[in-house]
Design a protein around this motif. Structure first.
Motif, PDB file in Angstrom:
ATOM      1  N   ALA A  59       0.845  -1.203   0.000  1.00  0.00           N
ATOM      2  CA  ALA A  59       0.000   0.000   0.000  1.00  0.00           C
ATOM      3  C   ALA A  59       0.880   1.253   0.000  1.00  0.00           C
ATOM      4  CB  ALA A  59      -0.923  -0.005   1.214  1.00  0.00           C
ATOM      5  N   PHE A  60       1.956   1.210   0.757  1.00  0.00           N
ATOM      6  CA  PHE A  60       2.877   2.346   0.820  1.00  0.00           C
ATOM      7  C   PHE A  60       3.488   2.624  -0.555  1.00  0.00           C
ATOM      8  CE2 PHE A  60       7.376   3.603   1.214  1.00  0.00           C
ATOM      9  CZ  PHE A  60       7.219   4.875   1.757  1.00  0.00           C
ATOM     10  N   LEU A  61       4.027   1.588  -1.195  1.00  0.00           N
ATOM     11  CA  LEU A  61       4.657   1.760  -2.500  1.00  0.00           C
ATOM     12  C   LEU A  61       3.660   2.236  -3.548  1.00  0.00           C
ATOM     13  CD1 LEU A  61       6.967  -1.392  -2.576  1.00  0.00           C
ATOM     14  CD2 LEU A  61       7.673   1.004  -2.325  1.00  0.00           C
ATOM     15  N   LEU A  62       2.475   1.671  -3.536  1.00  0.00           N
ATOM     16  CA  LEU A  62       1.452   2.060  -4.491  1.00  0.00           C
ATOM     17  C   LEU A  62       1.035   3.522  -4.284  1.00  0.00           C
ATOM     18  CD1 LEU A  62      -0.013   0.858  -6.873  1.00  0.00           C
ATOM     19  CD2 LEU A  62      -1.820   0.116  -5.331  1.00  0.00           C
ATOM     20  N   GLN A  63       0.939   3.950  -3.033  1.00  0.00           N
ATOM     21  CA  GLN A  63       0.560   5.342  -2.758  1.00  0.00           C
ATOM     22  C   GLN A  63       1.662   6.304  -3.194  1.00  0.00           C
ATOM     23  OE1 GLN A  63      -2.566   6.316  -1.653  1.00  0.00           O
ATOM     24  NE2 GLN A  63      -1.767   8.246  -2.401  1.00  0.00           N
ATOM     25  N   VAL A  64       2.911   5.963  -2.961  1.00  0.00           N
ATOM     26  CA  VAL A  64       4.020   6.806  -3.419  1.00  0.00           C
ATOM     27  C   VAL A  64       3.980   6.924  -4.943  1.00  0.00           C
ATOM     28  CG1 VAL A  64       6.538   6.989  -3.600  1.00  0.00           C
ATOM     29  CG2 VAL A  64       5.502   6.336  -1.422  1.00  0.00           C
ATOM     30  N   ALA A  65       3.779   5.815  -5.628  1.00  0.00           N
ATOM     31  CA  ALA A  65       3.720   5.821  -7.100  1.00  0.00           C
ATOM     32  C   ALA A  65       2.533   6.648  -7.592  1.00  0.00           C
ATOM     33  CB  ALA A  65       3.628   4.389  -7.624  1.00  0.00           C
ATOM     34  N   ARG A  66       1.381   6.521  -6.956  1.00  0.00           N
ATOM     35  CA  ARG A  66       0.206   7.317  -7.356  1.00  0.00           C
ATOM     36  C   ARG A  66       0.457   8.808  -7.161  1.00  0.00           C
ATOM     37  NH1 ARG A  66      -4.216   3.401  -4.596  1.00  0.00           N
ATOM     38  NH2 ARG A  66      -4.469   1.988  -6.359  1.00  0.00           N
ATOM     39  N   ASN A  67       1.074   9.163  -6.049  1.00  0.00           N
ATOM     40  CA  ASN A  67       1.386  10.569  -5.801  1.00  0.00           C
ATOM     41  C   ASN A  67       2.340  11.104  -6.866  1.00  0.00           C
ATOM     42  OD1 ASN A  67      -0.243  10.555  -3.545  1.00  0.00           O
ATOM     43  ND2 ASN A  67       1.453  10.355  -2.091  1.00  0.00           N
ATOM     44  N   LEU A  68       3.314  10.298  -7.237  1.00  0.00           N
ATOM     45  CA  LEU A  68       4.245  10.714  -8.291  1.00  0.00           C
ATOM     46  C   LEU A  68       3.528  10.870  -9.630  1.00  0.00           C
ATOM     47  CD1 LEU A  68       7.297   8.513  -7.295  1.00  0.00           C
ATOM     48  CD2 LEU A  68       7.212  11.016  -7.270  1.00  0.00           C
ATOM     49  N   PHE A  69       2.608   9.948  -9.905  1.00  0.00           N
ATOM     50  CA  PHE A  69       1.827  10.055 -11.144  1.00  0.00           C
ATOM     51  C   PHE A  69       1.014  11.347 -11.150  1.00  0.00           C
ATOM     52  CE2 PHE A  69      -2.297   9.622 -13.218  1.00  0.00           C
ATOM     53  CZ  PHE A  69      -1.889   9.439 -14.525  1.00  0.00           C
ATOM     54  N   LEU A  70       0.341  11.646 -10.041  1.00  0.00           N
ATOM     55  CA  LEU A  70      -0.466  12.869  -9.970  1.00  0.00           C
ATOM     56  C   LEU A  70       0.390  14.123 -10.121  1.00  0.00           C
ATOM     57  CD1 LEU A  70      -2.993  11.937  -7.132  1.00  0.00           C
ATOM     58  CD2 LEU A  70      -3.472  12.220  -9.585  1.00  0.00           C
ATOM     59  N   SER A  71       1.562  14.123  -9.512  1.00  0.00           N
ATOM     60  CA  SER A  71       2.465  15.268  -9.658  1.00  0.00           C
ATOM     61  C   SER A  71       2.885  15.439 -11.111  1.00  0.00           C
ATOM     62  CB  SER A  71       3.720  15.081  -8.799  1.00  0.00           C
ATOM     63  OG  SER A  71       3.383  15.109  -7.445  1.00  0.00           O
ATOM     64  N   ARG A  72       3.211  14.335 -11.756  1.00  0.00           N
ATOM     65  CA  ARG A  72       3.619  14.371 -13.164  1.00  0.00           C
ATOM     66  C   ARG A  72       2.460  14.843 -14.038  1.00  0.00           C
ATOM     67  NH1 ARG A  72       6.691   9.623 -16.379  1.00  0.00           N
ATOM     68  NH2 ARG A  72       8.133  10.068 -14.708  1.00  0.00           N
ATOM     69  N   TYR A  73       1.263  14.329 -13.760  1.00  0.00           N
ATOM     70  CA  TYR A  73       0.078  14.700 -14.537  1.00  0.00           C
ATOM     71  C   TYR A  73      -0.190  16.200 -14.419  1.00  0.00           C
ATOM     72  CZ  TYR A  73      -4.821  15.132 -15.831  1.00  0.00           C
ATOM     73  OH  TYR A  73      -5.992  15.534 -16.400  1.00  0.00           O
ATOM     74  N   ARG A  74      -0.149  16.720 -13.193  1.00  0.00           N
ATOM     75  CA  ARG A  74      -0.390  18.162 -12.988  1.00  0.00           C
ATOM     76  C   ARG A  74       0.675  19.002 -13.677  1.00  0.00           C
ATOM     77  NH1 ARG A  74      -1.408  16.533  -7.170  1.00  0.00           N
ATOM     78  NH2 ARG A  74      -3.652  16.204  -7.120  1.00  0.00           N
TER      79      ARG A  74
END
Length: 158
Positions: A59-74
């Motif tokens: 869950a930790f790794l997936l959340q870090v990856a999702r946050n990175l994706f959202l930052s990249r998307y923005r």
């Protein structure tokens, strides 16, 4: 599984869960982006300054990856918006608007100030040359130029 601390155990975390994370990221974001997100996630976890207890590593790794994706998307979306504003068509229209505004401002100057301004800025003449050309003193040219620039600046601020 015992709780892991980030930093020194990042390699263990990714050795244990890296393949699972890559598979999950491929399903959600596609193969090309998944590889980048996996690498960025690894670097993010590796760079954490304060080790934190990780009770649920997946869950930790997936959340870090999702946050990175959202930052990249923005970031990409902001870049696209900026590129749209800087498109050749917009730039051309903005340049035309600026040119018309400058033309209006210069034409609104009193004739003696406008004459000195045009000879200097568009005629490429020095103050000394303008003085000889118009048959006025150098100090008068300098005063008129100062006034013309001040009036142009004031109108641009308004």
């Amino acid at each position: 599984m015992p709780a892991l601390s980030t930093g020194s155990d990042a390699e263990t975390l990714f050795a244990t869960h890296g393949a699972w994370l890559l598979g999950s990221l491929r399903q959600q974001y596609g193969a090309d982006l998944a590889e980048d997100l996996l690498q960025d996630t690894y670097l993010k976890v590796l760079r954490q300054q304060r080790p934190a207890e990780i009770l649920k590593p997946k869950a930790f790794l997936l959340q870090v990856a999702r946050n990175l994706f959202l930052s990249r998307y923005r970031r990409d979306r902001r870049r696209e918006e900026l590129d749209a504003w800087q498109s050749p068509l917009f730039s051309q229209a903005a340049a035309q608007d600026a040119s018309l505004l400058l033309q209006d401002i210069v034409l609104s100057l009193p004739q003696p100030l406008r004459e000195v301004f045009l000879l200097s800025r568009f005629g490429g003449m020095t103050n000394q040359e303008i003085s000889h050309h118009l048959g006025i003193r150098l100090k008068t040219v300098e005063w008129r130029m100062t006034k013309a620039l001040a009036q142009c600046a004031a109108q641009l601020r308004d």
